[in-house]
Design an enzyme around this catalytic site. Structure first.
Site, PDB file in Angstrom:
ATOM      1  N   HIS A 164       8.749 -18.489  -2.968  1.00  0.00           N
ATOM      2  CA  HIS A 164       9.201 -18.046  -4.289  1.00  0.00           C
ATOM      3  C   HIS A 164      10.722 -18.234  -4.313  1.00  0.00           C
ATOM      4  CE1 HIS A 164       5.729 -15.027  -5.243  1.00  0.00           C
ATOM      5  NE2 HIS A 164       5.663 -16.019  -6.110  1.00  0.00           N
ATOM      6  N   CYS A 260      11.626  -8.478  -4.310  1.00  0.00           N
ATOM      7  CA  CYS A 260      10.246  -8.627  -4.790  1.00  0.00           C
ATOM      8  C   CYS A 260       9.629  -7.308  -5.213  1.00  0.00           C
ATOM      9  CB  CYS A 260       9.316  -9.131  -3.697  1.00  0.00           C
ATOM     10  SG  CYS A 260       9.834 -10.475  -2.739  1.00  0.00           S
TER      11      CYS A 260
HETATM   12  N1  ARG Z   1       2.048 -11.397  -0.820  1.00  0.00           N
HETATM   13  C1  ARG Z   1       2.739 -11.676  -2.040  1.00  0.00           C
HETATM   14  C2  ARG Z   1       2.394 -13.080  -2.512  1.00  0.00           C
HETATM   15  O1  ARG Z   1       2.253 -13.943  -1.698  1.00  0.00           O
HETATM   16  C3  ARG Z   1       4.210 -11.522  -1.849  1.00  0.00           C
HETATM   17  C4  ARG Z   1       4.992 -11.714  -3.119  1.00  0.00           C
HETATM   18  C5  ARG Z   1       6.458 -11.557  -2.929  1.00  0.00           C
HETATM   19  N2  ARG Z   1       7.108 -11.635  -4.182  1.00  0.00           N
HETATM   20  C6  ARG Z   1       8.216 -12.326  -4.432  1.00  0.00           C
HETATM   21  N3  ARG Z   1       8.742 -12.234  -5.611  1.00  0.00           N
HETATM   22  N4  ARG Z   1       8.753 -13.136  -3.553  1.00  0.00           N
HETATM   23  O2  ARG Z   1       2.253 -13.342  -3.678  1.00  0.00           O
END
Ligand code: ARG
Length: 266
Positions: A164, A260
């Site tokens: 992300h 996050c």
């Molecule tokens: N386990 C979550 C996923 O893979 C983690 C999300 C983390 N969020 C972020 N904005 N980086 O979607």
């Protein structure tokens, strides 16, 4: 005052594997996760002075704690995410309901136009950057840019560990950028360099990027960063920011940290 949406980790666990950090065998310790999350809330509310808005967690949706992925909010309009993986698509109705109940004008995208909210869309007041390939689809950005009347500069995410945009890119309120350059291809790095002057770019070393140094919450001159990132803290303090370190390793088991766990509501 800055307002942040959060969701408590009552049902947080590793039930599936949708990024390289997640391993079902690496179970969450629920008591530690709850303690770390409470400590983050304390810093955000008391040290940083942010307003905290809570949404109820839902059993069976372990990643709802990562509210950055709910969507993006600008003014009274909220665009709800379209998750790439079915495991997280089930969160969309709850986020959408919360936005509606709070009186936001809710915007949506076509089901097949993947867009993972503030996890992949970050920026400065007039220029936004969109991370794509691993989660969000590059085709979402022209549409999102039209909806919000903003220029969105697409940045391809080339390293699976930084899946992300908010895992490797963090615009700061003073106009500086904290980022991990190697998460971007040479085109992306050149675009970033063209848009943000060199003396405003703070490059994080790889070992700290892997401890989620870029997954920081920026509110005014305060920056809340994951613990054990001393060089990043130094870079920030030298630019006049005040840093707060928070232990979030339980959440890193799922591939997330401070940023996050929050969604900026203004
Ligand atoms: N386990 C979550 C996923 O893979 C983690 C999300 C983390 N969020 C972020 N904005 N980086 O979607």
């Amino acid at each position: 005052m800055s307002r942040l949406l959060v969701c408590s980790p009552d049902y947080f666990q590793i039930d599936y594997e949708i990024n390289p950090w997640m391993r079902r065998a690496n179970a969450v310790n629920p008591a530690r996760a709850a303690g770390q999350w409470q400590a983050l809330m304390h810093v955000l509310a008391h040290d940083v002075g942010a307003g905290i808005e809570r949404m109820p967690p839902v059993e069976g949706l372990p990643d709802m704690v990562f509210t950055a992925n709910a969507g993006i909010v600008a003014g009274r309009r909220a665009l709800v995410s379209r998750f790439r993986y079915p495991e997280r698509q089930r969160e969309e109705v709850y986020f959408e309901r919360w936005f509606r109940e709070q009186g936001y004008e809710v915007l949506t995208l076509d089901k097949t136009l993947y867009f993972e909210g503030a996890g992949d869309l970050l920026g400065f007041p007039d220029t936004w950057f969109g991370g794509y390939r691993q989660r969000s689809d590059i085709r979402a950005f022209p549409r999102v840019g039209d909806l919000f009347q903003r220029e969105i500069i697409p940045l391809e995410l080339i390293d699976r560990r930084f899946y992300h945009l908010d895992t490797c890119f963090c615009p700061l309120s003073g106009g500086d950028l904290l980022y991990f350059p190697a998460a971007f291809d040479s085109y992306g790095q050149a675009v970033i360099a063209q848009r943000i002057p060199e003396d405003r770019r703070l490059a994080v070393p790889e070992e700290e990027a892997l401890r989620f140094a870029c997954n920081a919450v920026s509110v005014g001159k305060y920056v809340v960063i994951p613990a054990d990132c001393p060089r990043t803290s130094q870079l920030l303090e030298a630019r006049g920011y005040r840093t707060f370190a928070v232990h979030l390793d339980e959440f890193m088991k799922s591939g997330g940290a401070a940023k996050c766990l929050t969604l900026a509501l203004d």
